[in-house]
Design a protein around this motif. Structure first.
Motif, PDB file in Angstrom:
ATOM      1  N   VAL A 306     -45.404  51.539 -44.585  1.00 57.48           N
ATOM      2  CA  VAL A 306     -44.785  50.906 -45.751  1.00 57.48           C
ATOM      3  C   VAL A 306     -44.784  49.396 -45.586  1.00 57.48           C
ATOM      4  O   VAL A 306     -45.130  48.646 -46.510  1.00 57.48           O
ATOM      5  N   ALA A 310     -46.450  46.475 -48.024  1.00 55.01           N
ATOM      6  CA  ALA A 310     -45.498  45.567 -48.673  1.00 55.01           C
ATOM      7  C   ALA A 310     -45.742  44.122 -48.232  1.00 55.01           C
ATOM      8  O   ALA A 310     -45.680  43.189 -49.047  1.00 55.01           O
ATOM      9  N   TRP A 388     -48.968  47.271 -53.551  1.00 54.22           N
ATOM     10  CA  TRP A 388     -47.666  47.729 -54.029  1.00 54.22           C
ATOM     11  C   TRP A 388     -47.666  49.248 -54.221  1.00 54.22           C
ATOM     12  O   TRP A 388     -46.698  49.950 -53.861  1.00 54.22           O
ATOM     13  N   THR A 389     -48.744  49.764 -54.794  1.00 55.63           N
ATOM     14  CA  THR A 389     -48.852  51.212 -54.999  1.00 55.63           C
ATOM     15  C   THR A 389     -48.807  51.957 -53.666  1.00 55.63           C
ATOM     16  O   THR A 389     -48.128  52.979 -53.516  1.00 55.63           O
ATOM     17  N   ALA A 391     -47.494  50.896 -50.820  1.00 57.52           N
ATOM     18  CA  ALA A 391     -46.165  50.791 -50.217  1.00 57.52           C
ATOM     19  C   ALA A 391     -45.208  51.805 -50.842  1.00 57.52           C
ATOM     20  O   ALA A 391     -44.448  52.483 -50.131  1.00 57.52           O
ATOM     21  N   ALA A 392     -45.259  51.925 -52.165  1.00 58.82           N
ATOM     22  CA  ALA A 392     -44.376  52.881 -52.845  1.00 58.82           C
ATOM     23  C   ALA A 392     -44.729  54.315 -52.459  1.00 58.82           C
ATOM     24  O   ALA A 392     -43.841  55.144 -52.183  1.00 58.82           O
ATOM     25  N   ALA A 393     -46.016  54.622 -52.425  1.00 56.37           N
ATOM     26  CA  ALA A 393     -46.434  55.984 -52.081  1.00 56.37           C
ATOM     27  C   ALA A 393     -46.024  56.344 -50.667  1.00 56.37           C
ATOM     28  O   ALA A 393     -45.537  57.460 -50.409  1.00 56.37           O
ATOM     29  N   ALA A 395     -43.573  55.096 -48.968  1.00 53.10           N
ATOM     30  CA  ALA A 395     -42.112  55.239 -48.914  1.00 53.10           C
ATOM     31  C   ALA A 395     -41.705  56.655 -49.330  1.00 53.10           C
ATOM     32  O   ALA A 395     -40.819  57.273 -48.716  1.00 53.10           O
ATOM     33  N   VAL A 396     -42.350  57.183 -50.371  1.00 50.77           N
ATOM     34  CA  VAL A 396     -42.072  58.557 -50.807  1.00 50.77           C
ATOM     35  C   VAL A 396     -42.489  59.546 -49.721  1.00 50.77           C
ATOM     36  O   VAL A 396     -41.762  60.509 -49.412  1.00 50.77           O
TER      37      VAL A 396
END
Length: 418
Positions: A306, A310, A388-389, A391-393, A395-396
């Motif tokens: 992540v 980020a 960004w995509t 990092a978000a993925a 994190a999930v």
């Protein structure tokens, strides 16, 4: 490196390690020289990309089949035969280049043969370390095997491949042919690698029953992995991680030029940070696994994933980007050593090729899909959107995998799965 090499791993392991070292060097050299050769024949970007794709395509076509064959055959003899075949293919290419008759179709055919051989050899040889090395020493042995990739394939081979091609265009391919032949000779000298033997437990059917189809055996490998909670979690975590990583780094050369304002030389230096981090991970992985524990390291690794994406999404500093890439490179090696050691402990030897091939299929399939997505996302939403995509993925993914990863330990397995 001294602490790693001082391990009492045995003469046969060091033969295996040397065989891996020379093929990693040779593969890395060809990885650089191949596109250069195609570019010297034609200026077509499609042809240059095609040389890379020709070597990747067999993983999508044959990975699962190769895993089943690796469980059916004598693995040592299989890898020896494949290495001799790859040496012969590269020798043909080298002679064609030296004779100035090399063509793009010939190059693509040779690279397809190399990729097909890789699916068999890599899958079969994945079972060698647990055959040669006691369980307590496997983290150290696996770290040494990763050192070959990080130091030789990713670091030393890159400038050497370019230099050899400039000196004599046929030389890189001739050298790679020699490395495969040497690797085959070293593997022939290892007598303690046993062929797969039928499982005695009813939970793992024999891979040697002539009435069973290849697809039934592949299905057994897939079902075994899906039934093992920890290894299943790791496999799908790696698959998603490869999708988003490849999506982000498919446009990394543009990101480095436009956001970090790096020239070609500085961009090359930034790529070296991956190899530097990977080699650092090789040095520290055994001690970290011993003192910190697998579960904490795997969970921390997800946070590093992540943080990498980020950081690249927000920074314009090449120093910050390089520092984060070094940390990420170290994480990937530590993660790889842990996952490899867990598979070596938990997967029955008769199933190892098939289970390893599922991992390979998910890894390369994720990478191929991510490379396609990255360009599309960046085109539609800008250069930082893939980061960004990603990092978000991740994190999930970290949230979903956090609880299952608590069972990760390199002590004797207590997983009730078959």
């Amino acid at each position: 490196m001294r602490a790693l090499s001082a391990a009492p791993l045995g003469a046969d392991f060091w033969k295996l390690w040397t065989a891996s070292a020379v093929t990693n060097l040779g593969d890395g050299i060809t990885m650089v020289a191949g596109p250069l050769l195609v570019a010297s024949i034609t200026g077509s970007p499609a042809a240059v990309a095609g040389a890379v794709f020709a070597q990747q395509l067999p993983w999508l076509l044959f990975a699962l089949i190769s895993g089943a064959w690796a469980d059916r055959l004598d693995r040592r003899r299989l890898v020896v035969a494949v290495n001799i075949l790859r040496a012969a293919a590269l020798a043909v290419l080298s002679l064609a280049v030296a004779s100035d008759v090399a063509s793009v179709p010939l190059i693509l055919a040779v690279f397809f043969v190399l990729g097909t051989g890789e699916t068999l050899a890599d899958t079969a040889s994945a079972a060698f370390v647990p055959t040669l090395v006691p369980a307590a020493l496997r983290p150290r042995a696996n770290a040494l095997m990763y050192a070959n990739f990080n130091l030789l394939n990713q670091f030393a081979a890159k400038p050497l491949g370019g230099w050899l091609f400039i000196a004599a265009a046929a030389a890189p391919f001739a050298l790679n042919a020699t490395t495969f032949a040497l690797s085959a000779a070293l593997l022939l000298a290892i007598r303690s690698i046993s062929p797969p033997t039928p499982a005695t437990s009813g939970s793992v059917p024999s891979a040697h029953e002539p009435s069973r189809s290849l697809w039934a055996e592949i299905g057994e490998g897939v079902r075994w992995l899906l039934a093992h909670r920890l290894l299943r979690t790791l496999a799908f975590t790696m698959a998603v991680g490869n999708v988003v990583f490849s999506a982000a780094f498919a446009i990394f050369v543009l990101y480095a030029a436009e956001r970090l304002r790096l020239n070609e030389v500085a961009y090359g230096a930034l790529l070296v940070a991956f190899a530097a981090g990977g080699f650092l991970g090789t040095l520290v992985a055994p001690a970290l696994i011993r003192h910190v524990g697998a579960a904490l390291l795997l969970r921390t690794g997800l946070l590093v994933e992540v943080a990498l994406h980020a950081t690249l999404a927000v920074t314009r500093s090449p120093v910050a980007a390089a520092a984060m890439i070094v940390v990420f490179g170290a994480h990937t090696t530590v993660w790889g050593v842990i996952v490899t050691t867990l598979r070596q402990r938990d997967v029955p030897p008769v199933m190892y090729g098939r289970v390893a091939s599922v991992y390979s299929f998910l890894d390369l399939g994720g990478a191929a899909l991510g490379s396609l997505l990255g360009g599309a996302v960046a085109t539609a939403y800008g250069l930082v959107a893939p980061y960004w995509t990603a990092a978000a993925a991740m994190a999930v993914v970290a949230a979903a995998a956090w609880r299952p990863l608590r069972s990760a330990t390199l002590r004797p397995s207590t997983d009730p799965s078959p």
